[in-house]
Design an enzyme around this catalytic site. Structure first.
Site, PDB file in Angstrom:
ATOM      1  CE  LYS A   1     -12.698  16.713  12.851  1.00 17.69           C
ATOM      2  NZ  LYS A   1     -14.343  17.743  13.141  1.00 17.69           N
TER       3      LYS A   1
ATOM      4  CE1 TYR B   1     -12.615  14.847   9.238  1.00 19.37           C
ATOM      5  CE2 TYR B   1     -12.093  12.708   9.282  1.00 19.37           C
ATOM      6  CZ  TYR B   1     -12.830  14.214  10.434  1.00 19.37           C
ATOM      7  OH  TYR B   1     -13.327  13.996  10.816  1.00 19.37           O
TER       8      TYR B   1
ATOM      9  CB  SER C   1     -12.339  12.425  14.230  1.00 17.09           C
ATOM     10  OG  SER C   1     -11.910  11.080  13.403  1.00 17.09           O
TER      11      SER C   1
END
Length: 331
Positions: free
Chosen positions: A145, A141, A117
């Site tokens: 990644k 989050y 991401s």
């Protein structure tokens, strides 16, 4: 060739599966269906289960010893949810991926294309993030990644693995052939929120943050048609070895259009395609939100021979068409 797709019943994973099929390859789907849809697996080899199930991973590879690569899409992806429940995000995204990558090395599945991401990037001058831009993830989050990239890169240096981390910017739209698209009942991404407002499911569209240091104060993103994104995965599989960093078994590659679009600009484009105005309101940024950036895309063009072909208007039109089809299925 055969390609395992973890999370292959999800929005992006199912679109990648269609792109692989359209170019003569066979996707093998592994998905827990915690979020993914069983409808998107029809007509495909499908294993219902979790990436943390080592026995299932062994079974998949035993039954398909000719797997060429794995495209690893399975992950939790909601930024505000990751802020409120970081343990779940680190466990599901990082811990399970670590064990799966290590098991792949043991079982001889050596090529991994990882769905990373652009949220791992920090603030960048001019809002253009190349792969060497400062790394500063702003949410659990995003940090999962980054951690998954670091784990994969370190394993590639020490074990019989090679990895390509594809750093997604902001996928929108649907499969142009309407085989799959967005389906969440409570989506968090901006285009779905606009569609909910357009259909009356939401009273107005909320612009979360209007004081960012962008040209109009709203957040800036790089919106890429999900079909273009899917094509890049097929290119990464087909050109895998050539795409790696020189002298390495790992590479990170951005996937975006290279054009920054603000929320206000996306709203204007959406209203143009829709043919009517939306009621709006301005709210403070959500936890984990950032000003944003667009992709530096030179590496993708050079190593994958890939570039985007779909416009933002096409992505919006495909998303609206899919939304009508999906609502019809649910009625």
């Amino acid at each position: 060739m055969k390609v395992l797709i973890t999370g292959g019943a999800g929005y992006i994973g199912s679109t990648i599966a269609s792109a692989l099929e359209d170019r003569g390859h066979q996707p093998i789907i592994l998905d827990s269906l915690a979020v993914g849809r069983a409808e998107f697996t029809q007509g495909r080899v499908f294993y219902h289960g979790d990436i943390g199930d080592a026995a299932l991973i062994r079974r998949v590879i035993r039954e398909h010893p000719d797997l060429y690569a794995c495209i690893h899409c399975a992950a939790l992806i909601v930024v505000p949810e990751s802020v409120s429940d970081p343990y779940r995000y680190y466990h599901e995204n990082v811990v399970k991926s670590l064990e799966m990558f290590h098991l792949f090395a043991e079982l001889g599945l050596s090529r991994i294309v990882f769905s990373s991401s652009a949220s791992i990037y920090g603030n960048v001058p001019g809002f253009v993030a190349g792969e060497d831009a400062p790394i500063a993830p702003q949410s659990p989050y995003a940090r999962t990644k980054l951690m998954m990239e670091m784990v994969l890169e370190d394993l590639c240096a020490a074990e019989p693995l090679s990895g390509i981390a594809l750093r997604y910017f902001n996928p929108i739209g649907a499969d142009p052939k309407m085989r799959s698209g967005q389906y969440l009942a409570q989506p968090t991404h901006v285009l779905a929120k606009m569609m909910q407002t357009a259909t009356g499911a939401e009273p107005c569209f909320s612009i979360t943050g209007a004081d960012w240091p962008t040209r109009d104060g709203s957040g800036l993103r790089d919106y890429i048609h999900v079909w273009d994104l899917a094509q890049a995965h097929v290119d990464a599989v087909e050109r895998f070895d050539a795409a790696l960093d020189p002298g390495s078994r790992f590479a990170a590659i951005n996937l975006g259009t290279g054009n920054g679009v603000t929320v206000f600009e996306l709203l204007e484009a959406f209203e143009t395609v829709l043919g009517k105005k939306l009621p709006t309101q301005k709210l403070p940024p959500r936890p984990g939100d950032v000003a944003g950036a667009c992709a530096g895309v030179g590496r993708a063009r050079q190593r994958l021979g890939w570039k985007t072909t779909k416009t933002m208007a096409e992505a919006i039109a495909d998303a609206l068409k899919w939304n009508d089809i999906w609502k019809g299925r649910k009625q």
